[in-house]
Design a protein around this motif. Structure first.
Motif, PDB file in Angstrom:
ATOM      1  N   LEU A 106       0.850  -1.189   0.000  1.00 36.96           N
ATOM      2  CA  LEU A 106       0.000   0.000   0.000  1.00 36.96           C
ATOM      3  C   LEU A 106       0.885   1.237   0.000  1.00 36.96           C
ATOM      4  O   LEU A 106       1.583   1.520   0.986  1.00 36.96           O
ATOM      5  N   CYS A 107       0.889   1.971  -1.108  1.00 37.26           N
ATOM      6  CA  CYS A 107       1.796   3.113  -1.275  1.00 37.26           C
ATOM      7  C   CYS A 107       1.085   4.456  -1.204  1.00 37.26           C
ATOM      8  O   CYS A 107       1.749   5.486  -1.008  1.00 37.26           O
ATOM      9  N   LYS A 108      -0.230   4.468  -1.397  1.00 34.69           N
ATOM     10  CA  LYS A 108      -0.937   5.742  -1.431  1.00 34.69           C
ATOM     11  C   LYS A 108      -2.403   5.535  -1.092  1.00 34.69           C
ATOM     12  O   LYS A 108      -2.995   4.512  -1.427  1.00 34.69           O
ATOM     13  N   LYS A 109      -2.977   6.519  -0.431  1.00 33.89           N
ATOM     14  CA  LYS A 109      -4.409   6.545  -0.117  1.00 33.89           C
ATOM     15  C   LYS A 109      -4.954   7.924  -0.447  1.00 33.89           C
ATOM     16  O   LYS A 109      -4.297   8.925  -0.167  1.00 33.89           O
ATOM     17  N   LYS A 110      -6.109   7.981  -1.030  1.00 34.91           N
ATOM     18  CA  LYS A 110      -6.736   9.271  -1.339  1.00 34.91           C
ATOM     19  C   LYS A 110      -8.163   9.270  -0.816  1.00 34.91           C
ATOM     20  O   LYS A 110      -8.938   8.372  -1.115  1.00 34.91           O
ATOM     21  N   TYR A 111      -8.481  10.304  -0.040  1.00 36.46           N
ATOM     22  CA  TYR A 111      -9.830  10.486   0.476  1.00 36.46           C
ATOM     23  C   TYR A 111     -10.487  11.660  -0.255  1.00 36.46           C
ATOM     24  O   TYR A 111      -9.943  12.759  -0.252  1.00 36.46           O
ATOM     25  N   ASP A 112     -11.635  11.448  -0.850  1.00 36.22           N
ATOM     26  CA  ASP A 112     -12.448  12.546  -1.375  1.00 36.22           C
ATOM     27  C   ASP A 112     -13.416  12.933  -0.265  1.00 36.22           C
ATOM     28  O   ASP A 112     -14.280  12.120   0.127  1.00 36.22           O
ATOM     29  N   LEU A 113     -13.297  14.158   0.230  1.00 34.25           N
ATOM     30  CA  LEU A 113     -14.019  14.580   1.430  1.00 34.25           C
ATOM     31  C   LEU A 113     -15.243  15.426   1.120  1.00 34.25           C
ATOM     32  O   LEU A 113     -15.324  16.097   0.097  1.00 34.25           O
ATOM     33  N   GLU A 114     -16.164  15.415   2.064  1.00 28.73           N
ATOM     34  CA  GLU A 114     -17.391  16.192   1.940  1.00 28.73           C
ATOM     35  C   GLU A 114     -17.177  17.646   2.343  1.00 28.73           C
ATOM     36  O   GLU A 114     -17.796  18.548   1.791  1.00 28.73           O
ATOM     37  N   SER A 115     -16.293  17.890   3.309  1.00 19.31           N
ATOM     38  CA  SER A 115     -16.120  19.255   3.822  1.00 19.31           C
ATOM     39  C   SER A 115     -14.652  19.547   4.137  1.00 19.31           C
ATOM     40  O   SER A 115     -13.811  18.640   4.198  1.00 19.31           O
ATOM     41  N   ASP A 116     -14.362  20.804   4.365  1.00 20.04           N
ATOM     42  CA  ASP A 116     -13.000  21.304   4.550  1.00 20.04           C
ATOM     43  C   ASP A 116     -12.474  20.969   5.952  1.00 20.04           C
ATOM     44  O   ASP A 116     -13.136  21.234   6.954  1.00 20.04           O
ATOM     45  N   ILE A 117     -11.271  20.385   6.025  1.00 21.35           N
ATOM     46  CA  ILE A 117     -10.647  20.102   7.316  1.00 21.35           C
ATOM     47  C   ILE A 117      -9.276  20.771   7.412  1.00 21.35           C
ATOM     48  O   ILE A 117      -8.425  20.342   8.191  1.00 21.35           O
ATOM     49  N   SER A 118      -9.061  21.827   6.638  1.00 22.03           N
ATOM     50  CA  SER A 118      -7.749  22.485   6.622  1.00 22.03           C
ATOM     51  C   SER A 118      -7.357  23.011   8.004  1.00 22.03           C
ATOM     52  O   SER A 118      -6.172  22.960   8.375  1.00 22.03           O
ATOM     53  N   GLN A 119      -8.302  23.518   8.779  1.00 23.66           N
ATOM     54  CA  GLN A 119      -7.974  24.026  10.109  1.00 23.66           C
ATOM     55  C   GLN A 119      -7.448  22.923  11.009  1.00 23.66           C
ATOM     56  O   GLN A 119      -6.479  23.112  11.747  1.00 23.66           O
ATOM     57  N   GLU A 120      -8.091  21.757  10.961  1.00 28.29           N
ATOM     58  CA  GLU A 120      -7.652  20.627  11.767  1.00 28.29           C
ATOM     59  C   GLU A 120      -6.252  20.182  11.372  1.00 28.29           C
ATOM     60  O   GLU A 120      -5.416  19.843  12.219  1.00 28.29           O
ATOM     61  N   LEU A 121      -5.977  20.186  10.055  1.00 24.37           N
ATOM     62  CA  LEU A 121      -4.661  19.774   9.581  1.00 24.37           C
ATOM     63  C   LEU A 121      -3.579  20.753  10.031  1.00 24.37           C
ATOM     64  O   LEU A 121      -2.483  20.354  10.420  1.00 24.37           O
ATOM     65  N   MET A 122      -3.875  22.051   9.976  1.00 28.49           N
ATOM     66  CA  MET A 122      -2.904  23.040  10.420  1.00 28.49           C
ATOM     67  C   MET A 122      -2.626  22.912  11.909  1.00 28.49           C
ATOM     68  O   MET A 122      -1.485  23.081  12.357  1.00 28.49           O
ATOM     69  N   LYS A 123      -3.647  22.632  12.691  1.00 29.45           N
ATOM     70  CA  LYS A 123      -3.459  22.442  14.126  1.00 29.45           C
ATOM     71  C   LYS A 123      -2.552  21.249  14.391  1.00 29.45           C
ATOM     72  O   LYS A 123      -1.741  21.259  15.318  1.00 29.45           O
ATOM     73  N   SER A 124      -2.690  20.212  13.585  1.00 31.80           N
ATOM     74  CA  SER A 124      -1.959  18.970  13.812  1.00 31.80           C
ATOM     75  C   SER A 124      -0.541  18.991  13.275  1.00 31.80           C
ATOM     76  O   SER A 124       0.393  18.542  13.926  1.00 31.80           O
ATOM     77  N   TYR A 125      -0.367  19.541  12.051  1.00 33.24           N
ATOM     78  CA  TYR A 125       0.922  19.459  11.390  1.00 33.24           C
ATOM     79  C   TYR A 125       1.680  20.773  11.337  1.00 33.24           C
ATOM     80  O   TYR A 125       2.846  20.794  10.976  1.00 33.24           O
ATOM     81  N   GLY A 126       1.014  21.874  11.644  1.00 28.19           N
ATOM     82  CA  GLY A 126       1.700  23.157  11.663  1.00 28.19           C
ATOM     83  C   GLY A 126       1.956  23.722  10.275  1.00 28.19           C
ATOM     84  O   GLY A 126       1.123  23.614   9.373  1.00 28.19           O
ATOM     85  N   SER A 127       3.136  24.326  10.089  1.00 24.31           N
ATOM     86  CA  SER A 127       3.448  24.992   8.827  1.00 24.31           C
ATOM     87  C   SER A 127       3.466  24.008   7.668  1.00 24.31           C
ATOM     88  O   SER A 127       3.753  22.822   7.850  1.00 24.31           O
ATOM     89  N   PHE A 128       3.190  24.505   6.482  1.00 23.00           N
ATOM     90  CA  PHE A 128       3.043  23.652   5.306  1.00 23.00           C
ATOM     91  C   PHE A 128       3.584  24.367   4.079  1.00 23.00           C
ATOM     92  O   PHE A 128       3.822  25.580   4.086  1.00 23.00           O
ATOM     93  N   LYS A 129       3.770  23.609   3.021  1.00 24.50           N
ATOM     94  CA  LYS A 129       4.157  24.165   1.732  1.00 24.50           C
ATOM     95  C   LYS A 129       2.891  24.438   0.940  1.00 24.50           C
ATOM     96  O   LYS A 129       2.046  23.552   0.791  1.00 24.50           O
TER      97      LYS A 129
END
Length: 207
Positions: A106-129
């Protein structure tokens, strides 16, 4: 609860039966938020659930062959698509789950999401490219802030409508893509090996 690569690891649906089991529900072992856990538990009546991480051998992944999309490059690459997998990532429902295997891993997984979770991701991972994916987003990102903060909470500038956020997590990449410049917004969360493209190119070259 802090998101990790493990906590957004795929929850694969074992569609072995379309009828509801008479026995009690199998408890979930993972979840991203309390709301997400409850949503998964409430919707997981007819399925058994397991968690599988990137790098897991396919022999350990019990995904039904009916979800096989196709095999490529001399069967070295296999793609599986599960529509409406009754799964939540953070507080967002997953509309489609795609699994990518190369040489039985298993090399890759892709989720097509219903709604935006960008805030949660920023809280978890911090700075991003950040990468703009159209001209208007590119222009706005040069004249306005990409991340806005309100009462200590960070959010993406809503004027940006087509972009990618990326985090490097050791050997795994986390990519988050938003496409809001069409009639219906598309939101994708991708987890893949850093070497995924190389492995795919090798599979294609050495059929």
């Amino acid at each position: 609860m802090r998101l990790t690569v493990t906590s957004i690891s795929v929850i694969i649906i074992l569609l072995t039966s379309c009828s509801k089991p008479e026995t009690s529900r199998e408890p979930l072992r993972q979840g991203l938020t309390e709301r997400g856990k409850k949503a998964n538990h409430d919707k997981a009546i007819t399925y058994s659930l397991i968690t599988v991480e990137i790098g897991t051998p396919k022999s350990q992944v019990n995904v039904a062959e009916e979800h096989l999309y196709g095999k490529f490059f001399g069967d070295r690459a296999e793609f599986y698509i599960v529509e409406n997998p009754e799964l939540y990532v953070s507080n967002s429902q997953v509309n489609r789950l795609t699994l990518y295997f190369i040489d039985g891993m298993l090399c890759k997984k892709k989720y097509d999401l219903e709604s935006d979770i960008s805030q949660e991701l920023m809280k978890s991972y911090g700075s991003f490219k950040f990468k703009a994916l159209n001209d208007s987003t590119r222009d706005i990102s040069k004249s306005e802030k990409i991340v806005l903060k309100t009462n200590g909470s960070a959010r993406i500038n809503e004027h940006l409508n087509r972009f990618q956020m990326k985090w490097d997590q050791e050997e795994v990449l986390i990519k988050y893509l938003i496409f809001k410049d069409s009639a219906q917004a598309e939101i994708q969360l991708v987890e893949e090996l850093s070497a995924y493209k190389y492995l795919l190119d090798q599979a294609e070259a050495n059929i």
